[in-house]
Write a protein that holds these residues in place. Sequence first.
Motif, mmCIF file in Angstrom:
data_model
loop_
_atom_site.group_PDB
_atom_site.id
_atom_site.type_symbol
_atom_site.label_atom_id
_atom_site.label_comp_id
_atom_site.label_asym_id
_atom_site.label_seq_id
_atom_site.Cartn_x
_atom_site.Cartn_y
_atom_site.Cartn_z
ATOM 1 N N MET A 168 0.925 -1.258 0.006
ATOM 2 C CA MET A 168 0.144 0.028 0.077
ATOM 3 C C MET A 168 0.842 1.225 0.013
ATOM 4 S SD MET A 168 -2.967 1.290 2.741
ATOM 5 C CE MET A 168 -1.664 1.666 4.053
ATOM 6 N N THR A 195 1.761 4.835 1.019
ATOM 7 C CA THR A 195 1.500 5.557 2.026
ATOM 8 C C THR A 195 1.098 6.906 1.877
ATOM 9 O OG1 THR A 195 3.683 6.363 2.485
ATOM 10 C CG2 THR A 195 3.027 4.253 3.625
ATOM 11 N N SER A 239 -4.718 2.792 15.809
ATOM 12 C CA SER A 239 -4.244 1.492 15.649
ATOM 13 C C SER A 239 -5.483 0.242 15.255
ATOM 14 C CB SER A 239 -3.680 1.141 16.858
ATOM 15 O OG SER A 239 -3.136 -0.283 16.716
ATOM 16 N N GLN A 243 -6.293 0.922 11.510
ATOM 17 C CA GLN A 243 -5.469 0.655 10.615
ATOM 18 C C GLN A 243 -5.534 -0.932 10.484
ATOM 19 O OE1 GLN A 243 -2.280 4.204 10.207
ATOM 20 N NE2 GLN A 243 -1.438 2.287 11.301
ATOM 21 N N SER A 244 -5.547 -1.684 11.587
ATOM 22 C CA SER A 244 -5.292 -3.193 11.618
ATOM 23 C C SER A 244 -6.682 -3.739 11.168
ATOM 24 C CB SER A 244 -4.947 -3.391 12.890
ATOM 25 O OG SER A 244 -6.161 -3.556 13.923
ATOM 26 N N ARG A 245 -7.746 -3.188 11.598
ATOM 27 C CA ARG A 245 -9.109 -3.907 11.184
ATOM 28 C C ARG A 245 -9.557 -3.366 9.669
ATOM 29 N NH1 ARG A 245 -12.646 -3.337 17.006
ATOM 30 N NH2 ARG A 245 -10.763 -4.615 18.075
ATOM 31 N N TYR A 246 -9.302 -2.320 9.351
ATOM 32 C CA TYR A 246 -9.748 -1.763 7.987
ATOM 33 C C TYR A 246 -8.781 -1.385 7.067
ATOM 34 C CZ TYR A 246 -13.904 -1.808 10.976
ATOM 35 O OH TYR A 246 -14.788 -2.134 11.921
ATOM 36 N N GLN A 247 -7.611 -1.411 7.331
ATOM 37 C CA GLN A 247 -6.602 -1.326 6.265
ATOM 38 C C GLN A 247 -6.535 0.370 5.568
ATOM 39 O OE1 GLN A 247 -7.906 -4.512 5.930
ATOM 40 N NE2 GLN A 247 -6.310 -4.663 7.642
ATOM 41 N N VAL A 248 -6.904 1.050 6.716
ATOM 42 C CA VAL A 248 -7.263 2.613 6.114
ATOM 43 C C VAL A 248 -6.158 3.196 7.088
ATOM 44 C CG1 VAL A 248 -8.535 4.705 6.234
ATOM 45 C CG2 VAL A 248 -9.610 2.383 5.829
ATOM 46 N N GLU A 249 -5.047 4.021 6.401
ATOM 47 C CA GLU A 249 -4.328 4.857 7.039
ATOM 48 C C GLU A 249 -4.515 5.778 7.987
ATOM 49 O OE1 GLU A 249 0.378 6.529 5.821
ATOM 50 O OE2 GLU A 249 -1.331 6.156 4.308
ATOM 51 N N SER A 250 -3.953 6.065 9.220
ATOM 52 C CA SER A 250 -4.565 7.007 10.082
ATOM 53 C C SER A 250 -3.449 8.120 10.306
ATOM 54 C CB SER A 250 -4.815 6.504 11.415
ATOM 55 O OG SER A 250 -5.964 5.385 11.507
#
Length: 288
Positions: A1, A3, A63, A66-73
């Motif tokens: 992905m 960034t 966190s 990002q881990s559950r939805y693969q959306v950068e925060s």
Amino acid sequence: MTTLKEKNKQHIFTLTTELDPPKSASPKVTEEQVVKVAPYVDAVNIADCPMAKMRMSPIALSSIIQSRYQVESIFHLTCRDRNIIGLQAELLGAYALGVHNILTLTGDPPSIGDHPHAKGVFEVDSTGLIEIARTLNSGEDMMGHKLGEPTDFYIGTTANPGADDLDKEIRRLEGKKKAGAQFIQTQPIYDIKQAEDFLAAAKDLTLPILFGIVPLKSFKMATYLNNNVPGIFIPDKVMKAMEKGGRETGIAISRELVKALKEIHAAGAHLMPVNDVDAVGEIAGEEI
């Protein structure tokens, strides 16, 4: 992905949006919002107890997202609640959790929030926090002691394109860049010329600038922002359009602003939907 940092470096137009953490031990409400905005944005900002109102930790929530939805925060961090030991500890923990984008803020005073008698810390301001993040990136703590492993934060700061003294605002940003700032997210704009003027004034900073947009819901909202929020200027044509229209008109105006920001080669737009998360898809849908 790819960034957010890489996209900004490659001059790819980016869209971010801002969500408030819940006043709850469950992240469910924010997770539901993330599902709605995820198809349209490159990253999601998570506020740090906005308006000094107690909410879930933005680092923990970032966190989870990002881990559950693969959306950068992009997690917000304020200087209100922590001294320099606490700020460094939070940053090391955030990096270990894989949350690498930070928006540095001084923070609202506790007196305006839901715990008005709480004591504010403010050992440093946002520029000092930028310096802390940059120092950790260099592999040392604020006392010059070596870290076991350095961080690699993408360090963001804020700016106000509508500042009364634009030269002073640019000088302030020059100080923040010197401290280590790497990208900028701005206060809301409603006039593309304001964005053009700010880009011209800030060109020597060579920092990616994502311009803020708060979708207008009503003429009442537009009037309040225009009259009561320092730094926000809403042109007459926008005010007249909102007087005749409502939320749909506000969405259309926001959509046109995003398109115009693309055309003037801004780094991106930062959508602040004020709990109307459906607006993000309505604005950005045509931009993807």
